[in-house]
Design an enzyme around this catalytic site. Structure first.
Site, PDB file in Angstrom:
ATOM      1  N   ASP A   1       6.589  13.003  10.956  1.00 44.28           N
ATOM      2  CA  ASP A   1       5.570  13.471  10.013  1.00 44.28           C
ATOM      3  C   ASP A   1       5.892  14.906   9.606  1.00 44.28           C
ATOM      4  OD1 ASP A   1       2.442  12.172   9.634  1.00 44.28           O
ATOM      5  OD2 ASP A   1       2.777  14.213   8.919  1.00 44.28           O
TER       6      ASP A   1
ATOM      7  N   ASP B   1      10.638  15.153   6.584  1.00 44.42           N
ATOM      8  CA  ASP B   1      10.156  14.859   5.232  1.00 44.42           C
ATOM      9  C   ASP B   1      10.879  13.590   4.785  1.00 44.42           C
ATOM     10  OD1 ASP B   1       9.614  14.640   2.553  1.00 44.42           O
ATOM     11  OD2 ASP B   1      10.120  16.717   2.062  1.00 44.42           O
ATOM     12  N   VAL B   2      10.127  12.517   4.584  1.00 43.33           N
ATOM     13  CA  VAL B   2      10.779  11.233   4.279  1.00 43.33           C
ATOM     14  C   VAL B   2      11.460  11.228   2.911  1.00 43.33           C
ATOM     15  CG1 VAL B   2       9.223   9.932   5.774  1.00 43.33           C
ATOM     16  CG2 VAL B   2       8.677  10.167   3.336  1.00 43.33           C
TER      17      VAL B   2
ATOM     18  N   TYR C   1       0.776   6.501  -8.578  1.00 43.16           N
ATOM     19  CA  TYR C   1       0.591   5.916  -7.241  1.00 43.16           C
ATOM     20  C   TYR C   1       0.872   4.411  -7.278  1.00 43.16           C
ATOM     21  CZ  TYR C   1      -1.665   4.882  -2.754  1.00 43.16           C
ATOM     22  OH  TYR C   1      -1.932   4.457  -1.470  1.00 43.16           O
TER      23      TYR C   1
ATOM     24  N   LYS D   1       3.842   2.243  -5.388  1.00 43.80           N
ATOM     25  CA  LYS D   1       3.528   1.211  -4.395  1.00 43.80           C
ATOM     26  C   LYS D   1       4.005  -0.179  -4.839  1.00 43.80           C
ATOM     27  CE  LYS D   1       1.678   3.840  -1.291  1.00 43.80           C
ATOM     28  NZ  LYS D   1       2.341   4.002   0.029  1.00 43.80           N
TER      29      LYS D   1
ATOM     30  N   THR E   1      -9.578   6.940   5.695  1.00 43.57           N
ATOM     31  CA  THR E   1      -8.628   7.903   6.297  1.00 43.57           C
ATOM     32  C   THR E   1      -8.723   9.229   5.535  1.00 43.57           C
ATOM     33  OG1 THR E   1      -6.806   7.390   4.788  1.00 43.57           O
ATOM     34  CG2 THR E   1      -6.946   6.055   6.796  1.00 43.57           C
TER      35      THR E   1
END
Ligand code: NAD
Length: 255
Positions: free
Chosen positions: A37, A63-64, A155, A159, A190
């Protein structure tokens, strides 16, 4: 019967929300867990919690969206635990912005983390798993990648892209013992949703959810862990909704 002893799992986004709930569940099934993370404080906190319970866990800041970080993460995992059987790739960011207002900068930011990050992470983990002849990859799509809705241009595209990429990888790696699936959560309570859903979004969303409530991170984690079990070896290329019936529903009348 359902145990993950001897399996190592990377959980990206594991410091918070769905990722954290999944890391806890994997650890409870005896997997060794690597929490990856950007949030170092929360990541170290999660590892402290798991190890205090006698579980095996480490935190790696990554950092992905950065290929060097992703490669270093996989290397650190192999060095510490010696194998990589499971990838839960859940790191992601959200944004609510109308199509006409979406800037190029925001488009690049959202797709950079959610889509390019997924490509880098799934490719790096897939390389190890295909070589070893076993793996379970669970990617993170979203209901936003399946159904339309306001304010989700970047977004939703990111996705939907994750789900498309997941299908291709699932086919390419099908003979290598590596399954690749994705989750498509609806509205889950969340930190991300607290930022992304204002009161109006919440009202509109609830009107379309037959269960009439938001889901919990644990309810998504349970679906993720199910897909990561050795026993789930004949499920691949699937985008699994975890959405309280949202995708199944049309007109909802009371009574
Ligand atoms: N909550 C929902 O309703 C919902 C619905 C559908 C899909 N999702 C997806 O589920 C995933 C997890 O979301 P959540 O709701 O648990 O959010 P969250 O904000 O609680 O957790 C996301 C975590 O990802 C980390 N992160 C963000 N960018 C990163 C990066 N570049 N590299 C590494 N880590 C990074 C954050 O620090 C955070 O710890 C996301 O991909 C999100 O798009 C969530």
């Amino acid at each position: 019967m359902f145990a993950l002893k001897g399996h190592t799992a990377i959980v990206t986004g594991g410091a918070s929300g769905i990722g954290l709930a999944t890391a806890r569940m994997l650890a409870a099934l005896d997997a060794s867990v690597v929490i990856a993370d950007l949030n170092e404080e929360a990541g170290h906190g999660a590892v402290a919690e798991l190890t205090a319970d006698g579980r095996k866990a480490i935190f790696v800041r990554a950092d992905v969206a950065d290929a060097d970080d992703v490669n270093a993460l996989v290397a650190a995992t192999l060095e510490k635990f010696g194998s990589l059987e499971i990838l839960m790739h859940f790191a992601g960011i959200g944004m609510e912005q109308g199509a006409l207002d979406t800037t190029r900068e925001n488009w690049d930011r959202i797709t950079g983390v959610n889509l390019t990050g997924s490509f880098l992470m799934m490719q790096a983990a897939g390389r190890v798993m295909v070589e070893n002849g076993y793996g379970r990859i669970v990617a993170m799509s979203s209901m936003a990648g399946i159904r339309g809705g306001t304010g989700r241009t970047a977004y939703a595209a990111s996705k939907g892209g994750v789900a498309a990429m997941m299908r291709v990888m699932s086919v390419e790696w099908a003979k290598s013992g590596v399954t690749v699936n994705a989750l498509a959560p609806g509205a889950i309570e969340t930190a991300l949703v607290k930022k992304m859903h204002d009161a109006e979004t919440r009202r509109a969303y609830l009107a379309g959810i037959p269960m009439d409530r938001y889901g919990t991170p644990e309810e998504v984690a349970a679906a993720a862990v199910y897909l990561a079990l050795p026993q789930s070896g004949y499920i691949t290329g699937v985008t699994l909704p975890v959405d309280g019936g949202f995708d199944a529903s049309g007109v909802i009348k009371d009574g």
